[in-house]
Structures are given as structure tokens and as C-alpha cells.
Design a protein around this motif. Structure first.
Motif, PDB file in Angstrom:
ATOM      1  N   CYS A 168       0.820  -1.211   0.000  1.00  0.00           N
ATOM      2  CA  CYS A 168       0.000   0.000   0.000  1.00  0.00           C
ATOM      3  C   CYS A 168       0.854   1.261   0.000  1.00  0.00           C
ATOM      4  CB  CYS A 168      -0.955  -0.013   1.180  1.00  0.00           C
ATOM      5  SG  CYS A 168      -2.288  -1.255   1.004  1.00  0.00           S
ATOM      6  N   THR A 169       2.037   1.203   0.616  1.00  0.00           N
ATOM      7  CA  THR A 169       2.938   2.355   0.550  1.00  0.00           C
ATOM      8  C   THR A 169       3.375   2.609  -0.887  1.00  0.00           C
ATOM      9  OG1 THR A 169       3.741   1.887   2.779  1.00  0.00           O
ATOM     10  CG2 THR A 169       5.062   3.376   1.451  1.00  0.00           C
ATOM     11  N   ILE A 172       0.400   4.196  -2.640  1.00  0.00           N
ATOM     12  CA  ILE A 172       0.263   5.599  -2.222  1.00  0.00           C
ATOM     13  C   ILE A 172       1.304   6.455  -2.942  1.00  0.00           C
ATOM     14  CG2 ILE A 172       0.565   7.182  -0.277  1.00  0.00           C
ATOM     15  CD1 ILE A 172      -0.695   4.952   1.474  1.00  0.00           C
ATOM     16  N   GLY A 205     -11.518   6.868  -2.377  1.00  0.00           N
ATOM     17  CA  GLY A 205     -10.151   6.461  -2.051  1.00  0.00           C
ATOM     18  C   GLY A 205     -10.093   5.584  -0.817  1.00  0.00           C
ATOM     19  N   ILE A 206     -10.899   5.903   0.196  1.00  0.00           N
ATOM     20  CA  ILE A 206     -10.930   5.085   1.411  1.00  0.00           C
ATOM     21  C   ILE A 206     -11.444   3.688   1.101  1.00  0.00           C
ATOM     22  CG2 ILE A 206     -12.049   4.812   3.657  1.00  0.00           C
ATOM     23  CD1 ILE A 206     -11.974   7.893   3.893  1.00  0.00           C
ATOM     24  N   PHE A 209      -8.869   1.827  -0.835  1.00  0.00           N
ATOM     25  CA  PHE A 209      -7.750   1.459   0.031  1.00  0.00           C
ATOM     26  C   PHE A 209      -8.065   0.187   0.823  1.00  0.00           C
ATOM     27  CE2 PHE A 209      -5.423   1.721   4.079  1.00  0.00           C
ATOM     28  CZ  PHE A 209      -4.127   1.839   3.614  1.00  0.00           C
ATOM     29  N   LEU A 212      -7.589  -2.718  -1.396  1.00  0.00           N
ATOM     30  CA  LEU A 212      -6.166  -2.994  -1.631  1.00  0.00           C
ATOM     31  C   LEU A 212      -5.542  -3.719  -0.445  1.00  0.00           C
ATOM     32  CD1 LEU A 212      -5.178   0.428  -3.223  1.00  0.00           C
ATOM     33  CD2 LEU A 212      -5.455  -1.748  -4.431  1.00  0.00           C
ATOM     34  N   VAL A 213      -5.909  -3.301   0.767  1.00  0.00           N
ATOM     35  CA  VAL A 213      -5.405  -3.985   1.960  1.00  0.00           C
ATOM     36  C   VAL A 213      -5.879  -5.434   1.975  1.00  0.00           C
ATOM     37  CG1 VAL A 213      -5.552  -4.095   4.481  1.00  0.00           C
ATOM     38  CG2 VAL A 213      -5.179  -1.895   3.351  1.00  0.00           C
ATOM     39  N   VAL A 326      -5.220   2.233  -9.470  1.00  0.00           N
ATOM     40  CA  VAL A 326      -4.829   3.319  -8.565  1.00  0.00           C
ATOM     41  C   VAL A 326      -4.428   4.555  -9.369  1.00  0.00           C
ATOM     42  CG1 VAL A 326      -3.100   4.052  -6.867  1.00  0.00           C
ATOM     43  CG2 VAL A 326      -4.172   1.800  -6.673  1.00  0.00           C
ATOM     44  N   TYR A 329      -7.573   6.103 -10.738  1.00  0.00           N
ATOM     45  CA  TYR A 329      -8.277   6.795  -9.650  1.00  0.00           C
ATOM     46  C   TYR A 329      -7.624   8.150  -9.369  1.00  0.00           C
ATOM     47  CZ  TYR A 329      -8.976   8.360  -4.904  1.00  0.00           C
ATOM     48  OH  TYR A 329      -9.202   9.163  -3.817  1.00  0.00           O
TER      49      TYR A 329
END
Length: 340
Positions: A168-169, A172, A205-206, A209, A212-213, A326, A329
Motif C-alpha cells: 500500500c505504501t 500511495i 479512495g478510502i 484502500f 487494496l489492503v 490506482v 483513480y
């Protein structure tokens, strides 16, 4: 960093960041290959500088293999399966390539940033944002080693929690690169106000996310193998899962339940992305098409990956398109942010 706006080259910097973003997509894809081939623990030491060189002699290869033979993955899985030095080389190379791409991304950010700063071509207000992106690459490398370290002493694989943080980093970072590049491109067209995140983009986005997690947890727990049928699992809508350690443990550790959450939360993400793309369409039809295309292909690949028992090529494409989603988005969010 510079007040001399006449020397600023925002278009040049935007193109630079788009190239770095492409490298991040590449490393995310190679990271997926590394995970699928169980290569991530093949290099058991972290040497940021000296580690750039691969083994150069048979003695070097043997030394690396002996280090690998000390960890639980070899002792409990690959050793009993008969892994020899040649087999070890095949997994070593994927992890080595993954780490070299990380080094390349760091250099591709830090070196040009230093040159652009010295030449004073960075637009006012952008230096520290660019510096933060470069620092994020360093943090990402640290997270990568932290992840690998979790599998060197007692586990036979890495922590799926640390894997999620590592992945995820990177995503981001990808979003930040795309957003900043688009801000710079807008500046090059003489539109001076940077974009601002709008509520619909924040909520989307939340939701994305979370998906993705969950995807990272699925990868870390090999939960893709929990079912090869769709839409049902174990011939029922909600599969049986381990409840013995409580619901919270199951929600974060049970491969059957996490697989189920990942496949159904995907539709929540799709709904959010559709709503966002509808708002984007009147402003930039290309960004709307990119969002729709990315999540549509991603859903098809996800279902196909499950139904083929995690086919290698489909699984790699699933991770690749996830990164492209991503990027799409971030593009759409930026379009809304310029208009808001």
C-alpha cells in the motif's frame, strides 16, 4: 524551492514523474511475481549499497544458498522438497530484480531532484512535495526489509500485515506521483491553482484502500487458493471459517473469510468508482474511461484468477491492473480537484 518562476520547467518535471510512476507500476508487478514464486525470502540480508551486486562466483552463490538454508522456509518447506542450488537461483533472481527496481526508483527520484533543485527549475512550492515523494521511496525500502525480516526466524512466510503496508505504501507513492505530475502539467498550461481532493474522491479512495489492503492480505495468506469457484465458496454464499480465536482474529487472519471479504468488497469499490467516474465524465471523458476500464478488467481478472486456482499469469495481471486502477483513480480525483 526557487522564487525565480521564469526558470521553472513544470512540464519537464511532470514528464519525469510520469516515468517514475511507470517504474512504480513495474515494481508492483514484479513484487507480485516475487510473491507468487515464493521468492521474497531468498535474500536474507539487507545491504542497500553492496546488495546491488548479485553473486559473481560459484562460491558466492553457495554462500547465499547457505544463508537461505538457515531460515524456516527452507528447513520446513523447500529443503524437504529437494531444493538444490539451481532451484534456489531461480527464486533469488526475482527478489534481486525486485530490489534493483527499488534502487532504480530511488535514484530516478533523488538524482534528478537534486539536479533540478541546483538548476532552479522547480516551481515555487513544489520542492518539499517532491522531497516527500523521494523520502517515501526510502520508507518503502525500509518497509520491504521489515516485511522480509518477519519471515526469517520463526515463520515460513512474511507477515501479511507487513506485506499490506509494503504494497500500500508503493500504491500511495504511485498516486502521489500521478497527482503531482498532473499538478505540474496543469501549471505548465498556466493554470496555477493546484487540485484539491473532493469529498467523493476521498470516500472512494478510502473504499479502494480497504480493497487494496484485503488484496494484500489475500496474497500474504495465499487465500486465493481458499476457493476455485465463483460466486459461491464451498457451495455457499458465506464459507465456513475459523471462529475459535474470535471474530476480530478471523476478520484479519482467516484466509477463507478474508478471501470472501475481498471478493465482495470489490463490488462496494466498483459502486464508488462508478459514482466518481460519472462525476469525472463531463470534465474529462478520458479519465472516466480509464477508471471504468481499469475496474472492469480488474474484476474479470479477479474472477478468472479464482476460477483457475490462481493461474500465475492471471494473478500477475491482476496485480498489474490493480496498480493501473490506482493510477486511474488518481487521475480522476485530480480532474475533480481541479474543477472543485
Amino acid at each position: 524551492m526557487t522564487d525565480d518562476t521564469s526558470r521553472a520547467r513544470p512540464g519537464l518535471l511532470a514528464n519525469w514523474l510520469f516515468i517514475v510512476a511507470a517504474l512504480v507500476v513495474a515494481i508492483v508487478t514484479v513484487g507480485g511475481i516475487t510473491r507468487l514464486t515464493e521468492s521474497g525470502l531468498s535474500i536474507t540480508e539487507w545491504k542497500p549499497l553492496l546488495g546491488a551486486l548479485p553473486p559473481l562466483s560459484q562460491a558466492d552463490w553457495q554462500a547465499e544458498f547457505e544463508l537461505y538454508q538457515r531460515i524456516p522456509e527452507y528447513q520446513q518447506i523447500n529443503g524437504p522438497a529437494g531444493m538444490d542450488l539451481e532451484s534456489f537461483k531461480s527464486i533469488y533472481w526475482w527478489e534481486w530484480i525486485h530490489r534493483q527496481l527499488g534502487r532504480l526508483i530511488g535514484l530516478a527520484l533523488v538524482v534528478p531532484l537534486a539536479i533540478f533543485a541546483v538548476r532552479k527549475v522547480i516551481p515555487q512550492g513544489y520542492f518539499w512535495r517532491l522531497f516527500a515523494l523521494a523520502a517515501l521511496v526510502g520508507l518503502q525500502g525500509s518497509f520491504g526489509w521489515w516485511m522480509v525480516a518477519s519471515g526469517l526466524e520463526t515463520r515460513t512466510d512474511v507477515s501479511h500485515f507487513r506485506l499490506a503496508i509494503h504494497l500500500c505504501t508503493a500504491l500511495i507513492l504511485l498516486g502521489g506521483l500521478i497527482w503531482t505530475a498532473l499538478d505540474l502539467r496543469t501549471l505548465a498550461l498556466r493554470h496555477h491553482r493546484p487540485a484539491r481532493l473532493q469529498p467523493v474522491a476521498i470516500w472512494t479512495g478510502i473504499i479502494l484502500f480497504v480493497q487494496l489492503v484485503l488484496g494484500a492480505w489475500v496474497a500474504g495468506l495465499n487465500a486465493g487458493l481458499a476457493s476455485d469457484s465463483w460466486p459461491l465458496m464451498q457451495e455457499q454464499l458465506v464459507p465456513e471459517f475459523d471462529r475459535s480465536n474470535g471474530l476480530f482474529w478471523a476478520l484479519t487472519n482467516d484466509p477463507f473469510l478474508i478471501h470472501w471479504m475481498h471478493r465482495w468488497w470489490a463490488w462496494v469499490a466498483v459502486a464508488a468508482l462508478v459514482l466518481m467516474a460519472r462525476k469525472v465524465k463531463p470534465l474529462d471523458r478520458r479519465a472516466s474511461i480509464a477508471i471504468h476500464s481499469a475496474f472492469g478488467i480488474q474484476i474479470i481478472l479477479g474472477i478468472a484468477t479464482v476460477m483457475t486456482g490462481v493461474d500465475f499469469y492471471l494473478a500477475v495481471l491482476h496485480q498489474l491492473v490493480g496498480a493501473l486502477l490506482v493510477a486511474a483513480y488518481a487521475w480522476g480525483a485530480h480532474v475533480l480537484g481541479r474543477a472543485g
